[in-house]
Design a protein around this motif. Structure first.
Motif, PDB file in Angstrom:
ATOM      1  N   ARG A 118     -35.143 -21.492 -38.469  1.00 52.97           N
ATOM      2  CA  ARG A 118     -35.441 -22.901 -38.206  1.00 52.97           C
ATOM      3  C   ARG A 118     -36.491 -23.101 -37.121  1.00 52.97           C
ATOM      4  N   PRO A 322     -22.331 -24.575 -40.523  1.00 57.19           N
ATOM      5  CA  PRO A 322     -23.246 -25.267 -41.446  1.00 57.19           C
ATOM      6  C   PRO A 322     -24.713 -25.142 -41.024  1.00 57.19           C
ATOM      7  N   GLY A 325     -26.020 -22.103 -42.423  1.00 53.99           N
ATOM      8  CA  GLY A 325     -25.850 -21.950 -43.858  1.00 53.99           C
ATOM      9  C   GLY A 325     -24.720 -21.019 -44.222  1.00 53.99           C
ATOM     10  N   GLU A 338     -24.722 -14.352 -48.546  1.00 55.53           N
ATOM     11  CA  GLU A 338     -26.143 -14.611 -48.291  1.00 55.53           C
ATOM     12  C   GLU A 338     -26.258 -15.746 -47.293  1.00 55.53           C
ATOM     13  N   GLN A 339     -26.956 -15.487 -46.190  1.00 53.57           N
ATOM     14  CA  GLN A 339     -27.128 -16.518 -45.180  1.00 53.57           C
ATOM     15  C   GLN A 339     -28.148 -17.519 -45.661  1.00 53.57           C
ATOM     16  N   GLY A 340     -27.794 -18.812 -45.624  1.00 60.21           N
ATOM     17  CA  GLY A 340     -28.696 -19.824 -46.149  1.00 60.21           C
ATOM     18  C   GLY A 340     -29.653 -20.388 -45.135  1.00 60.21           C
ATOM     19  N   ALA A 341     -29.441 -20.154 -43.830  1.00 59.90           N
ATOM     20  CA  ALA A 341     -30.319 -20.778 -42.843  1.00 59.90           C
ATOM     21  C   ALA A 341     -31.604 -20.034 -42.720  1.00 59.90           C
TER      22      ALA A 341
END
Length: 341
Positions: A118, A322, A325, A338-341
């Motif tokens: 991010r 959250p 992710g 699987e990491q979504g961030a």
């Protein structure tokens, strides 16, 4: 813009042009504010202001410079309250295990974790990537919080983003001499912070020795093997647990805490995450009610000279998982996610 255009640029094109700057602007605002969620709010405000006033953007500077000007003003407005986010060791003395108590402080007290994805845009230059990672590490972020807001902006723009003094002066509506003076004062303040680069020994990417250290850490933590964990900790290692202001130092107090007040973490699972330019893990501990594993903490590890010098547990799982992710439950058979961030 009722006809679907902003000047000669379509709304869709403008949205895409602004969106391309989101990650780097989030990194800038995060360094300024020390808060993951405030940084994302600041960037959203910046992009909305830019979208609404794009007709007045005359192109005398680049779109990127204009966005940084807006973002700086947004952050300076948010910092007028004077709140300085901190780590537990910035606020209190270390607590001996015998007096350990879990006393929470409000969310706005703490320097917050942030997923790398991010705030760290993809760059081709390894040296540039390394500087970016070092500038979001917890020790450096805590040092930034000691600077007055405008000095903070000058230091980030000059030292992290490599802007010229003249560009910073134009952005801040001040003189080059004023920018150079602010940078000198900011550097002096950071030089007084002995730990500002304490975790800079982490390689980018991690070298083979550091990878093996992390593998041993996972085995020790998931096996709750305090002897093995002690062997990985520096004798002055630090453990923190925001939102609690308690922090512990030394492997005896750390492992002692983990087998007493922290004993519910036994049997936990760790999943790797990329956080604050450092190795980290999402910790899930056994869920006796629903079965499987419930989220418990985002861990950030600091490494130096082949040992762990610090590990920091961020416990507000409803906010952090959250953001990264991450799922809010793991079943007993799940081996990876699987990491979504």
């Amino acid at each position: 813009m009722n006809d679907g255009t902003a000047g000669t640029v379509t709304v869709e094109d403008l949205d895409a042009r602004l969106e391309r700057h989101r990650v780097e602007l989030t990194g800038y605002c995060y360094r300024m504010l020390g808060s993951s969620f405030e940084a994302e709010d600041a960037v959203q405000d910046t992009l909305v202001r830019a979208w609404r006033s794009y007709d007045k953007f005359e192109g005398r500077s680049s779109l990127r410079s204009w966005l940084y000007r807006i973002a700086t003003n947004v952050c300076l407005d948010m910092l007028t309250a004077g709140n300085k986010r901190a780590r537990p060791m910035d606020l209190t003395e270390a607590t001996p295990l015998a007096r350990a108590a879990l006393s929470p402080r409000p969310d706005h007290t703490w320097l917050e974790p942030m997923p790398d994805a991010r705030v760290l845009p993809a760059v081709e230059d390894p040296a540039e990537a390394a500087v970016a990672k070092e500038s979001v590490r917890l020790a450096f972020m805590a040092a930034l919080q000691q600077l007055p807001p405008k000095q903070r902006a000058v230091l980030i723009l000059r030292e992290v983003l490599a802007w010229r003094a003249s560009e910073v002066a134009e952005l801040l509506d001040t003189s080059v001499a004023s920018v150079n003076s602010a940078l000198q004062r900011a550097r002096a303040t950071l030089a007084e912070r002995a730990d500002a680069g304490a975790d800079a020994a982490v390689s980018d990417p991690l070298d083979e020795e550091q990878q093996k250290l992390l593998e041993r850490y996972v085995a020790a933590f998931e096996g709750y093997d305090m002897k093995a964990l002690t062997a990985l900790l520096h004798e002055d290692a630090v453990m923190t647990m925001p939102p609690f202001d308690l922090w512990l130092t030394g492997h005896d107090d750390i492992t002692g805490f983990m087998t007493t007040l922290g004993s519910a973490c036994e049997g936990s699972r760790l999943l790797p995450v990329r956080v604050n330019g450092l190795p980290g893990f999402a910790q899930y501990k056994p869920d006796p009610e629903a079965g499987g594993f419930a989220p418990w903490a985002i861990q950030i590890l600091e490494i130096s000279d082949g040992r762990l010098t610090g590990f920091h547990f961020y416990l507000d799982t409803r906010r952090w998982f959250p953001l990264f992710g991450l799922p809010l439950h793991l079943d007993g058979e799940s081996d990876e996610v699987e990491q979504g961030a």
